[in-house]
Design a protein around this motif. Structure first.
Motif, mmCIF file in Angstrom:
data_model
loop_
_atom_site.group_PDB
_atom_site.id
_atom_site.type_symbol
_atom_site.label_atom_id
_atom_site.label_comp_id
_atom_site.label_asym_id
_atom_site.label_seq_id
_atom_site.Cartn_x
_atom_site.Cartn_y
_atom_site.Cartn_z
ATOM 1 N N THR A 80 0.667 -1.227 0.090
ATOM 2 C CA THR A 80 -0.096 0.124 0.035
ATOM 3 C C THR A 80 0.929 1.385 0.019
ATOM 4 N N ASP A 81 2.169 1.214 -0.174
ATOM 5 C CA ASP A 81 2.984 2.485 -0.157
ATOM 6 C C ASP A 81 3.160 2.990 -1.621
ATOM 7 N N PRO A 82 2.406 4.118 -1.678
ATOM 8 C CA PRO A 82 2.250 4.774 -2.982
ATOM 9 C C PRO A 82 3.741 4.987 -3.716
ATOM 10 N N ALA A 83 4.577 5.414 -3.037
ATOM 11 C CA ALA A 83 5.956 5.399 -3.739
ATOM 12 C C ALA A 83 6.379 4.135 -4.499
ATOM 13 N N VAL A 84 5.932 2.918 -3.877
ATOM 14 C CA VAL A 84 6.353 1.512 -4.236
ATOM 15 C C VAL A 84 5.331 1.269 -5.603
#
Length: 283
Positions: A192-196
């Motif tokens: 859920t990490d938007p950067a990833v």
């Protein structure tokens, strides 16, 4: 539990196996690659219906015992088995976002390595900190915007990325494979990490090569022990490559060094003297 990725991973591992790999007779020629789903189910001691639902992303979370049976049936490596547990949601959960803050003691260590090019990289291939020799060997990261310090983005930059975009390294193809395999594991840890997720979506859409490698669902890379840079000022620089895992922050300390008296050591020493001048040339 990421049902879609879990199903895709199981399918990719099943399709790479041959009957003789697991002690089964080859039999007549098969229409599709790999083992049949019912064969994996028998080897894992589970029902065929449940295994089919797992591959289709429709099954409830499997138990650790079921996952162990499937890992054995698919002949998974330790790294692949760990990845399987992460996808199934049975591994310890991390915080939602991957960390980018570098421990002060590591920042100090970078400056205590005058004959070693060193930098810290995040789980998403962002260069977070570096010493002067790393800047001279690769580029002055301080002159780049944070999003441009990402080595995964650089590896697949542009429709016709070349080895030159990766500092002329000798193992550019292997490094690109390593990037994709590592990001598979990173996405499983930080779904859920938007950067990833944003980085993966960007590279899948921008690079057919990345998308092709991503669909293979490989998660274990061979260690890169040596690397040769083709530097525009000092020429070829061959170095030993060591990567140390900073487990508390899920980061990596990358070290490029060379044996005393070797041509690589002499080239690093020259870069150490040139310092900012070499970086200015690269810009």
């Amino acid at each position: 539990m990421d049902k879609h990725e879990l199903g895709a991973f199981l399918r990719s591992r099943r399709e790479r196996l041959r009957p003789q790999d697991v002690g089964l007779p080859s039999g007549p020629r098969r229409r599709t690659p790999g083992l049949r789903r019912e064969e994996i189910a028998v080897l894992a001691h589970i029902s065929t219906e449940y295994y089919v639902r797992l591959e289709q992303g429709r099954a409830p979370r499997p138990s650790a015992e079921v996952l162990a049976g499937i890992a054995g049936a698919l002949r998974l490596t330790d790294a692949e088995s760990d990845h399987l547990h992460v996808l199934a949601g049975t591994a310890p959960a991390r915080t939602r976002l991957h960390r980018r803050d570098v421990r002060p003691s590591i920042l100090a260590l970078l400056e205590r390595l005058p004959q070693t090019a060193a930098f810290v990289m995040s789980a998403a291939f962002e260069v977070l900190a570096w010493n002067d020799l790393a800047a001279a060997l690769m580029e002055d990261f301080d002159q780049l915007a944070p999003e441009d310090r990402n080595l995964a983005r650089r590896a697949f930059a542009g429709p016709e990325h070349t080895d030159a975009t990766l500092y002329g390294i000798s193992d550019a193809t292997e490094f690109r494979h390593h990037v994709v395999m590592s990001l598979q594991a990173t996405l499983a840890r930080y779904p859920t990490d938007p950067a990833v997720t944003g980085l993966v979506d960007e590279l899948c859409n921008a690079s057919p090569d990345f998308a092709r490698l991503w669909d293979r669902h490989d998660v274990q890379a061979e260690p890169m022990l040596t690397k040769t840079f083709r530097h525009p000022v000092v020429g070829e620089v061959t170095v030993d490559c060591d990567t140390l895992t900073l487990t508390d922050r899920d980061q990596y300390l990358v070290l490029y060094s060379a044996p005393p008296g070797s041509p690589g050591a002499e080239a690093l020493a020259l870069l150490n003297v040139l310092g900012a001048q070499a970086s200015d040339y690269l810009r």
